[in-house]
Design a protein around this motif. Structure first.
Motif, short mmCIF file in Angstrom:
data_model
loop_
_atom_site.label_atom_id
_atom_site.label_comp_id
_atom_site.label_asym_id
_atom_site.label_seq_id
_atom_site.Cartn_x
_atom_site.Cartn_y
_atom_site.Cartn_z
N ILE A 123 0.84 -1.20 0.00
CA ILE A 123 0.00 0.00 0.00
C ILE A 123 0.87 1.25 0.00
O ILE A 123 0.59 2.24 -0.69
CB ILE A 123 -0.95 -0.02 1.20
N ILE A 124 1.98 1.22 0.75
CA ILE A 124 2.91 2.35 0.74
C ILE A 124 3.49 2.53 -0.65
O ILE A 124 3.59 3.66 -1.16
CB ILE A 124 4.04 2.11 1.76
N VAL A 125 3.88 1.43 -1.30
CA VAL A 125 4.44 1.50 -2.65
C VAL A 125 3.44 2.14 -3.60
O VAL A 125 3.78 3.02 -4.40
CB VAL A 125 4.84 0.09 -3.14
N THR A 126 2.20 1.71 -3.53
CA THR A 126 1.16 2.24 -4.43
C THR A 126 0.96 3.74 -4.21
O THR A 126 0.91 4.52 -5.17
CB THR A 126 -0.16 1.49 -4.20
N GLY A 145 2.91 -0.02 -19.33
CA GLY A 145 1.64 0.09 -18.63
C GLY A 145 1.34 -1.14 -17.81
O GLY A 145 0.96 -1.05 -16.63
N TRP A 146 1.52 -2.32 -18.45
CA TRP A 146 1.23 -3.57 -17.74
C TRP A 146 2.15 -3.78 -16.54
O TRP A 146 1.69 -4.14 -15.44
CB TRP A 146 1.37 -4.76 -18.71
N SER A 147 3.45 -3.57 -16.72
CA SER A 147 4.39 -3.82 -15.63
C SER A 147 4.16 -2.86 -14.47
O SER A 147 4.24 -3.26 -13.29
CB SER A 147 5.84 -3.71 -16.12
N ASN A 148 3.85 -1.60 -14.77
CA ASN A 148 3.61 -0.65 -13.70
C ASN A 148 2.28 -0.90 -13.00
O ASN A 148 2.19 -0.76 -11.77
CB ASN A 148 3.67 0.78 -14.25
N ILE A 149 1.26 -1.26 -13.74
CA ILE A 149 -0.02 -1.61 -13.11
C ILE A 149 0.16 -2.84 -12.22
O ILE A 149 -0.35 -2.90 -11.10
CB ILE A 149 -1.09 -1.87 -14.18
N SER A 150 0.91 -3.82 -12.72
CA SER A 150 1.11 -5.06 -11.95
C SER A 150 1.85 -4.80 -10.65
O SER A 150 1.49 -5.35 -9.59
CB SER A 150 1.88 -6.08 -12.79
N GLN A 151 2.89 -3.96 -10.71
CA GLN A 151 3.75 -3.78 -9.55
C GLN A 151 3.37 -2.60 -8.66
O GLN A 151 3.80 -2.56 -7.50
CB GLN A 151 5.20 -3.61 -10.02
N HIS A 152 2.57 -1.67 -9.19
CA HIS A 152 2.24 -0.48 -8.41
C HIS A 152 0.75 -0.32 -8.13
O HIS A 152 0.36 0.65 -7.48
CB HIS A 152 2.75 0.78 -9.11
N LEU A 153 -0.07 -1.22 -8.62
CA LEU A 153 -1.51 -1.17 -8.33
C LEU A 153 -2.03 -2.53 -7.89
O LEU A 153 -2.65 -2.66 -6.83
CB LEU A 153 -2.28 -0.68 -9.56
N LEU A 154 -1.76 -3.55 -8.70
CA LEU A 154 -2.22 -4.89 -8.33
C LEU A 154 -1.56 -5.38 -7.06
O LEU A 154 -2.12 -6.22 -6.34
CB LEU A 154 -1.95 -5.89 -9.47
N ASN A 155 -0.38 -4.86 -6.74
CA ASN A 155 0.27 -5.26 -5.48
C ASN A 155 -0.63 -4.96 -4.29
O ASN A 155 -0.76 -5.76 -3.36
CB ASN A 155 1.62 -4.56 -5.33
N SER A 156 -1.30 -3.79 -4.31
CA SER A 156 -2.21 -3.45 -3.22
C SER A 156 -3.49 -4.28 -3.28
O SER A 156 -4.08 -4.60 -2.24
CB SER A 156 -2.55 -1.96 -3.27
N VAL A 157 -3.92 -4.65 -4.49
CA VAL A 157 -5.07 -5.55 -4.62
C VAL A 157 -4.76 -6.89 -3.98
O VAL A 157 -5.58 -7.47 -3.24
CB VAL A 157 -5.46 -5.73 -6.10
N PHE A 158 -3.54 -7.41 -4.23
CA PHE A 158 -3.14 -8.67 -3.62
C PHE A 158 -3.07 -8.55 -2.10
O PHE A 158 -3.46 -9.48 -1.37
CB PHE A 158 -1.77 -9.10 -4.16
N ALA A 159 -2.57 -7.40 -1.60
CA ALA A 159 -2.53 -7.18 -0.16
C ALA A 159 -3.93 -7.15 0.43
O ALA A 159 -4.20 -7.74 1.48
CB ALA A 159 -1.78 -5.88 0.15
N LEU A 160 -4.86 -6.48 -0.27
CA LEU A 160 -6.24 -6.42 0.20
C LEU A 160 -6.89 -7.80 0.22
O LEU A 160 -7.73 -8.09 1.09
CB LEU A 160 -7.05 -5.46 -0.67
N PHE A 161 -6.51 -8.65 -0.72
CA PHE A 161 -7.01 -10.03 -0.70
C PHE A 161 -6.66 -10.70 0.62
O PHE A 161 -7.51 -11.35 1.25
CB PHE A 161 -6.43 -10.82 -1.88
#
Length: 278
Positions: A123-126, A145-161
Motif C-alpha cells: 500500500i505504501i508503494v502504491t 503500462g502492464w508492468s507498472n499496473i502489476s507492480q504499483h496497483l495490483l500489489n495493493s489488490v493482492f494485499a487487500l485479498f
C-alpha cells in the motif's frame, strides 16, 4: 509493561488455523487463489527481468538494478509470501495440520511478521508511486503500462485479498517496530546502491537534489507506514467483527482438521459449530 519485541510467546500457535482458512472460501479454493497469485507475481517478475535484459539500453544491468528498488523487493516479498501461504494451506487441506504449525516458534513468529509486511508495504508503494513518482502521463508502451499496473496497483489488490479473505487475526502492535526497522534497512540499501553503482533508486533520497527534504521524506514515509499499519489493523478487526460476530461465519475448515492434537479449536473462541468442511 511493553511487550518484549524479541519474545516469540508461549501460547498455542494459531489453534484455529486462521492463516490457512477463510470465512468466505473453502481451504481448497483459498489454496488455489494463493497459488494463482503466486504464479502471476513470479511470472511478472521474471518477465520484467527478461524484457529488460533484451530491450534496455544497458541490457541485463537494468535487470540487476531492480533489486535496489523498494517496489521490486516488496513484490518479491509478495510472491514468496503467497508461495509459502499456498504451501501451508495445501498441507492443512491434506492433513488437517498446516506445515506452519510444525515449524519452530521463531519461524511461526516470522511468518506472522511476514504477513504484516505484505499487507502494509504494498500500500505504501502504491501511494508513493502514484502520488510522488508518477508523471501524470500514461505509459507509451503496453509493456510499461502492464508492468507498472502489476507492480504499483495490483500489489495493493493482492494485499487487500490477504486482509479481507483469510481469517487472519489483527497483527500485534510490536510489528510496527519491525516494519520501521526494515524501512531503515532499505535506506541502507539505497545508499549502498549509490556508493557501488552510482545512482539513487529514488530521486527523493538524493541529498544533492533534495537537500534537507530527504529527512522529511524519510520520516514522512515512516509515519505513513505506521498510519497504514493502523488502517490495516482496523480493516482486519472490522472484517472479523462483521464476518464472525455479525454474520456468524466462523470459517470453512478442512475435513481432516479434527486429526490435530494439542490445539483444539475451543482454545481460541469456543467450540465452532456449523462450519463448512472442504
Amino acid at each position: 509493561m511493553a511487550k518484549n519485541p524479541f519474545r516469540f510467546g508461549t501460547a498455542v500457535w494459531d489453534p484455529t488455523h486462521r492463516f490457512e482458512t477463510s470465512w468466505l472460501l473453502s481451504p481448497w479454493l483459498l489454496f488455489i487463489c494463493r497459488a494463482l497469485l503466486c504464479l502471476y507475481i513470479f511470472t511478472t517478475l521474471f518477465f520484467v527481468l527478461g524484457w529488460q535484459c533484451a530491450h534496455a539500453e544497458d541490457g541485463c544491468a537494468a535487470s540487476r538494478a531492480t533489486f535496489s528498488y523498494f517496489t521490486h523487493l516488496t513484490y518479491w516479498g509478495l510472491g514468496f509470501y503467497f508461495l509459502f501461504a499456498a504451501v501451508h494451506t495445501f498441507t492443512y487441506v491434506r492433513s488437517g495440520v498446516a506445515l506452519l504449525n510444525r515449524f519452530p516458534r521463531p519461524l511461526q513468529a516470522l511468518h506472522s511478521a511476514f504477513y504484516s509486511t505484505i499487507t502494509v508495504y504494498p500500500i505504501i508503494v502504491t501511494v508513493v508511486f502514484w502520488a510522488v513518482l508518477y508523471s501524470g502521463e500514461w505509459f507509451p508502451e503496453i509493456y510499461s503500462g502492464w508492468s507498472n499496473i502489476s507492480q504499483h496497483l495490483l500489489n495493493s489488490v493482492f494485499a487487500l485479498f490477504e486482509i479481507v479473505v483469510p481469517r487472519t487475526d489483527t497483527p500485534p502492535a510490536v510489528h510496527m517496530l519491525w516494519l520501521i526497522l526494515l524501512l531503515a534497512l532499505y535506506l541502507c540499501v539505497a545508499y549502498v546502491t549509490e556508493a557501488t553503482k552510482g545512482f539513487y533508486p529514488y530521486d527523493f533520497l538524493d541529498p544533492g537534489k533534495q537537500h534537507g527534504l530527504v529527512a522529511a521524506y524519510a520520516f514522512g514515509i515512516a509515519a505513513g507506514c505506521l498510519i497504514v499499519f493502523g488502517v490495516v489493523w482496523g480493516l482486519i478487526w472490522l472484517r472479523k467483527f462483521v464476518t464472525e460476530n455479525k454474520l456468524g461465519k466462523m470459517g470453512k475448515f478442512a475435513r481432516a482438521d479434527g486429526a490435530e492434537t494439542g490445539a483444539p479449536k475451543d482454545l481460541e473462541m469456543g467450540r465452532l459449530q456449523g462450519t463448512a468442511a472442504a
